[in-house]
Scaffold this motif. Sequence first.
Motif, PDB file in Angstrom:
ATOM      1  N   VAL A 278       0.224   4.430  -2.417  1.00 19.58           N
ATOM      2  CA  VAL A 278      -0.094   5.749  -1.857  1.00 19.58           C
ATOM      3  C   VAL A 278       0.910   6.785  -2.344  1.00 19.58           C
TER       4      VAL A 278
ATOM      5  N   HIS B 224      -5.137   4.686  -5.050  1.00 20.91           N
ATOM      6  CA  HIS B 224      -5.921   4.241  -3.910  1.00 20.91           C
ATOM      7  C   HIS B 224      -6.635   2.946  -4.268  1.00 20.91           C
TER       8      HIS B 224
ATOM      9  N   MET C  51       0.830  -1.208   0.000  1.00 21.79           N
ATOM     10  CA  MET C  51       0.000   0.000   0.000  1.00 21.79           C
ATOM     11  C   MET C  51       0.867   1.261   0.000  1.00 21.79           C
TER      12      MET C  51
END
Length: 63
Positions: A24, A29, A20
């Motif tokens: 990011v 997203h 993630m």
Amino acid sequence: MLREPAELKIGEDGRVELPMGVLVEAGLHPGARVVAYSAGDGRIVLRRADDAIAELMTTGSLT
């Protein structure tokens, strides 16, 4: 520049999971649409779908 490099492993089913933090940092997203393609020189390119489609419509190719 990628500030959080990550080594990834291709699973037996051919899937790759991106951390993630990398997504990011790229401004992506969960649920974002992306296009993945080979650059032909050993690199795999991952781009926002809207950006890739706009470039394809404008230039006729993905660079």
